[in-house]
Design a protein around this motif. Structure first.
Motif, PDB file in Angstrom:
ATOM      1  N   LEU A  89       0.867  -1.171   0.000  1.00  0.00           N
ATOM      2  CA  LEU A  89       0.000   0.000   0.000  1.00  0.00           C
ATOM      3  C   LEU A  89       0.900   1.216   0.000  1.00  0.00           C
ATOM      4  O   LEU A  89       2.108   1.106   0.206  1.00  0.00           O
ATOM      5  CB  LEU A  89      -0.844   0.026   1.279  1.00  0.00           C
ATOM      6  CG  LEU A  89      -1.805  -1.135   1.484  1.00  0.00           C
ATOM      7  CD1 LEU A  89      -2.270  -1.160   2.915  1.00  0.00           C
ATOM      8  CD2 LEU A  89      -2.985  -0.996   0.549  1.00  0.00           C
ATOM      9  N   PHE A  90       0.324   2.395  -0.196  1.00  0.00           N
ATOM     10  CA  PHE A  90       1.098   3.614  -0.004  1.00  0.00           C
ATOM     11  C   PHE A  90       1.067   3.910   1.493  1.00  0.00           C
ATOM     12  O   PHE A  90       0.198   4.628   1.976  1.00  0.00           O
ATOM     13  CB  PHE A  90       0.508   4.756  -0.830  1.00  0.00           C
ATOM     14  CG  PHE A  90       0.363   4.401  -2.288  1.00  0.00           C
ATOM     15  CD1 PHE A  90       1.493   4.130  -3.054  1.00  0.00           C
ATOM     16  CD2 PHE A  90      -0.884   4.315  -2.886  1.00  0.00           C
ATOM     17  CE1 PHE A  90       1.381   3.797  -4.391  1.00  0.00           C
ATOM     18  CE2 PHE A  90      -1.006   3.982  -4.223  1.00  0.00           C
ATOM     19  CZ  PHE A  90       0.132   3.712  -4.970  1.00  0.00           C
ATOM     20  N   GLN A  91       2.007   3.332   2.206  1.00  0.00           N
ATOM     21  CA  GLN A  91       1.955   3.297   3.675  1.00  0.00           C
ATOM     22  C   GLN A  91       1.864   4.689   4.299  1.00  0.00           C
ATOM     23  O   GLN A  91       1.261   4.872   5.331  1.00  0.00           O
ATOM     24  CB  GLN A  91       3.203   2.603   4.231  1.00  0.00           C
ATOM     25  CG  GLN A  91       3.423   1.188   3.719  1.00  0.00           C
ATOM     26  CD  GLN A  91       2.529   0.170   4.395  1.00  0.00           C
ATOM     27  OE1 GLN A  91       1.776   0.508   5.302  1.00  0.00           O
ATOM     28  NE2 GLN A  91       2.608  -1.064   3.947  1.00  0.00           N
ATOM     29  N   GLU A  92       2.518   5.677   3.663  1.00  0.00           N
ATOM     30  CA  GLU A  92       2.610   6.993   4.278  1.00  0.00           C
ATOM     31  C   GLU A  92       1.441   7.902   3.909  1.00  0.00           C
ATOM     32  O   GLU A  92       1.417   9.049   4.311  1.00  0.00           O
ATOM     33  CB  GLU A  92       3.913   7.669   3.863  1.00  0.00           C
ATOM     34  CG  GLU A  92       5.102   6.768   4.017  1.00  0.00           C
ATOM     35  CD  GLU A  92       6.206   7.422   4.825  1.00  0.00           C
ATOM     36  OE1 GLU A  92       6.231   8.654   4.870  1.00  0.00           O
ATOM     37  OE2 GLU A  92       7.011   6.683   5.396  1.00  0.00           O
TER      38      GLU A  92
END
Lengths: 252, 320, 289
Positions: A89-92
């Motif tokens: 995922l786009f963790q940030e």
């Protein structure tokens, strides 16, 4: 007519043959399982379909069109979206922004409209569809949380939401049940069925046999890079080749 | 407008007002310093756009030079007015960047870093080698200053206002890009390129887009710089200056829009304070850099939160 | 014709120096994944040591070479211990740290040697070998290339014939797999940087009598080392050595017939070209996926 057709696909890495002359097809609206022991070539098959690898030989047709060897971004324009094995995922980014990235294909914007503020309408549309999909996947109340902070089940749901918001016709799901407890697995199976009911055909790579047998309409079994069996879960379960492959190989 | 946006806006207005009156309280030498500081803020902010996709280029200083040389040559040899040559500097830098995209973005990470360094050095050495029109090691001098009515832009204060207005406008545009969905996609390309590709993002296009746009803005910064100094030389844009840009961004922090700006301001002021140490200055910079990356990896921007966490944690300890 | 042969010989001698500088960079990048931007400064420290001890204080040449190697190796070890190890897994952090070191070493050199013109070290071995009347090779250069070849041979022996060398190569191929086999990658990294730094120190010491010594001489060294590393194939030591020979010949030729700036520009363009056409370099191999 089949929505996805893989014909005589072969993929070699150097001298190693990861896939050898494999053919199978996926019908519109079905949940199709791609299974096999470790190292059978499932993930390689996946990456070939999604454009992350170019096949050595053979052909992949989507909705009658040849998509063999196209780049991942082109493949996704055609209507095939994949999810990833790990919690990719786009963790940030927040949940909402994650889903918003997924709208890329449907409402393009460019840097000039971004600077001049000409993309308000598109921006609104994109946000609306992101909200819709978050509600559909049960993520609406986690909208502003960072993706990295979500529990495993929600992370997988988010991964599907990112894929779903691009309105694919075929979704490739890579081990969506890995590492889940029975309760999470059950929830995930419901979500998968809902995605199918919304009109998306699904191809699933999975180790969890219980989930596969309960979810899939048809199965394709790979072993050592070759096609071992095809058919309904019932047929596959009773296929002697499959049984010996699973018992003889690893106990995956 | 909601409340947080309002405080945001108010904060920016206050900073701008302070900046607007500040030069009147400074001596000549410090007015110069302030002009370069504001230009450097544009340099780091445009560099931030390039790094949003996760690629740390080492060519940004040279792209600034491309803009600077472009504007200098246009205005001096073709008598193009500053008001046209300055935006054209951005166009020139952007075009050179566009030409470089094909070779450079076939590489990622280490290769990109080295490739961008090599391309930059090749351009810089060309300025040295081709005396006509670049003037070799001594560069191009006698670059005309802007003309507008009877304002004397050779004086620092009028030039400062000019720079302040242009840089503020550019920062506003850069900020808009970052907060738009284009900016979001750039972030996405950085954090998980395969995932972004799988939802249809052409990562090559977006890397190029960030690189070209960043180069346009830094080209403008280059023009602003040399029309004030009056001279452009290859030395101004060497790897040493590139390293300063890197340090500002790293020490300031690259997670928010403001981080790099804070880094540029704090370190430039420090640098000014250490002026009397002269030859030791690079070592002081080097030491700051090493300490920053070891002990403050998320940059100055993370300082308030870290302090809060620290006090929060010690409080929790006492309670436990 | 005579100029041609003379350039070939000069280029070949130059290549020993390039190779010594580049193998260290390759070794450190291969094993530790860090681009050591301060590598040129390590060479510079080696040269300064010879200038200070030999030219200023009259210490004999050979012992100063040894001292230069030891000093630079120690700097490398400190960098690994206090900078690269904490930064493991963060290549950008490692790079930034090495840039910090670069600045510090340059300033130390300025403080030790003072500002002003570049320094020269009078050649300890005087005289020139004259062959067939037209080919002239100063003994100092012969000595430098001889030692360089011996050092590279020693490195080759170490990497291919000893257990430790084998472990080093294993880590540079695949860090994870190596750690699964029980190879302590911290220890291997330390050895890699010590070997790489020692080579850089030797390069600096050997070149000291043959070049201009100043705090910024590392800049050209690192550019050359990058070109050689990329053209040879990142991670390939034999590639780096071959590329050193080719590039040194090329650079000497272009410098002889045009000038040094053109030579460096064309070198950089060749490197960019290699990156475009064959990013793995002439001897590199593509890592799967």
């Amino acid at each position: 007519m089949a929505i996805l057709e893989v014909r005589n696909l072969t993929k070699q890495f150097g001298g190693l043959t990861a896939l050898n002359d494999v053919s199978f097809s996926v019908e519109p609206g079905e949940i199709h399982g791609l299974i096999g022991p470790n190292g059978a070539g499932k993930s390689t098959m996946f990456k070939n379909i999604a454009g992350f690898y170019a096949p050595t030989s053979g052909e992949i047709r989507f909705d009658g069109r040849d998509i063999t060897g196209l780049k991942p971004s082109r493949i996704s324009h055609e209507g095939i979206v994949r999810t990833f094995q790990e919690t990719t995922l786009f963790q940030e980014l927040s949940v909402f922004d994650n889903v918003l990235v997924g709208t890329h294909n449907r409402s393009r914007t460019d840097i000039f409209s971004a600077i001049l503020g000409l993309d308000r309408q598109k921006q609104r549309e994109a946000e609306d569809s992101a909200i819709e999909v978050m509600e559909f996947m049960g993520l609406a109340d986690r909208r502003d949380q960072l993706a990295a902070e979500l529990p495993l089940g929600s992370q997988r749901a988010l991964a599907i939401a990112i894929a779903l918001v691009s309105k694919p016709r075929l979704m490739l799901m890579d081990e969506p049940f890995a590492g889940m407890n029975p309760e999470e697995t059950g929830h995930m199976m419901d979500l998968t069925r809902r995605v199918r009911e919304s009109g998306v055909t699904i191809v699933l790579v999975e180790h969890d046999m219980k989930a596969v047998m309960g979810l899939c309409d048809r199965l394709t079994v790979l072993n050592f890079g070759t096609l071992l069996a095809r058919g309904s879960p019932e047929e596959v379960r009773n296929n002697p080749d499959v049984i010996s492959a699973y018992l003889g190989g690893s106990h995956a | 407008m909601n409340r947080s946006a309002l405080t945001h806006f108010a904060g920016i207005v206050i900073v701008l007002v302070i900046l607007a009156v500040l030069p009147h309280f400074l001596r000549y030498h410090h007015q110069d310093f302030l002009i370069f500081l504001v230009i450097n803020i544009l340099v780091v902010s445009s560099y931030r756009l390039v790094t949003l996709t996760g690629e740390w280029s080492l060519i940004h200083a040279v792209m600034m030079g491309v803009g600077a040389y472009g504007s200098a040559i246009l205005s001096k040899q073709f008598n193009v007015s500053f008001w046209l040559s300055m935006p054209l500097a951005g166009v020139v830098a952007g075009s050179v960047a566009a030409l470089l995209c094909y070779p450079l973005f076939r590489m990622t990470q280490f290769y990109f870093l080295i490739g961008s360094f090599a391309a930059g050095e090749a351009i810089r050495l060309s300025w040295i080698h081709f005396i006509k029109p670049f003037g070799g090691t001594s560069g191009v001098s006698g670059i005309p200053s802007p003309e507008l009515g009877n304002i004397d832009f050779l004086e620092p204060i009028p030039y400062f206002y000019l720079v302040l207005i242009i840089v503020t406008l550019c920062l506003f545009l850069l900020y808009r890009v970052e907060k738009s969905r284009v900016g979001l996609t750039l972030h996405a390309v950085h954090w998980k390129a395969p995932l972004a590709e799988s939802v249809g993002v052409n990562t090559w296009n977006y890397r190029s887009l960030a690189f070209i746009t960043g180069s346009v803005f830094v080209g403008i910064a280059g023009a602003l710089k040399v029309h004030y100094i009056g001279t452009v030389t290859p030395k101004q844009f060497d790897i040493g200056f590139m390293v300063f840009i890197l340090i500002w961004v790293i020490v300031g922090g690259y997670r928010t829009f403001y981080g790099a700006i804070i880094g540029a301001i704090v370190l430039s002021i420090l640098d000014e304070a250490f002026r009397e140490f002269d030859e030791l200055r690079p070592a002081i910079y080097g030491a700051i850099l090493v300490f920053a990356i070891l002990f403050l990896p998320a940059g100055l921007e993370s300082l308030p939160q870290r302090l809060r966490e620290k006090f929060g944690r010690s409080g929790a300890k006492e309670a436990g | 014709m005579e100029l041609l042969i003379q350039s070939i010989v000069n280029g070949f001698i130059q290549s020993g120096f390039y190779a010594l500088a580049a193998v260290g960079l390759v070794l450190i990048f291969g094993v530790m994944g860090v681009v050591n931007f301060a590598h040129g400064e390590l060479v510079m420290v080696g040269a300064y040591t010879v200038w200070l001890l030999h030219a200023q204080y009259g210490v004999p040449f050979l012992p100063t070479i040894l001292i230069a190697i030891l000093l630079v190796t120690a700097i490398g070890a400190l960098m690994e211990q206090f900078l690269f190890r904490p930064m493991r897994g963060d290549p950008l952090g490692g790079l930034i740290c090495s840039i910090g070191v670069l600045f510090i070493l340059q300033v130390v050199a300025t403080v030790v040697g003072g500002d002003g013109p570049s320094k020269q070290v009078p050649p300890p071995y005087e005289g020139t070998l004259v062959l067939w009347d037209f080919l002239r090779v100063p003994y100092q250069r012969l000595f430098a290339i001889g030692v360089a070849i011996a050092a590279l041979g020693l490195l080759w022996y170490f990497l291919t014939r000893t257990r430790l060398g084998w472990a080093l190569r294993a880590v540079s191929q695949d860090r994870e797999a190596a750690s699964l086999q029980g190879i302590n990658s911290n220890r291997i990294s330390m050895i890699a940087i010590c070997v790489g730094a020692a080579m850089a120190g030797l390069a600096g010491a050997l070149m000291a009598p043959l070049t201009n010594i100043n705090p910024h001489m590392g800049h050209n060294v690192i550019i050359t080392a990058f070109i050689v590393t990329i053209v040879g194939g990142v991670g390939s030591l034999s590639g780096a050595v071959i590329a050193s020979v080719l590039y040194a010949l090329f650079h000497t030729f272009v410098t002889t017939y045009f000038n040094g700036t053109v030579a460096t520009i064309s070198g950089l363009l060749i490197m960019v070209l290699v990156l475009i056409i064959r990013p793995t370099g002439i001897m590199g191999h593509r890592v799967s996926e």
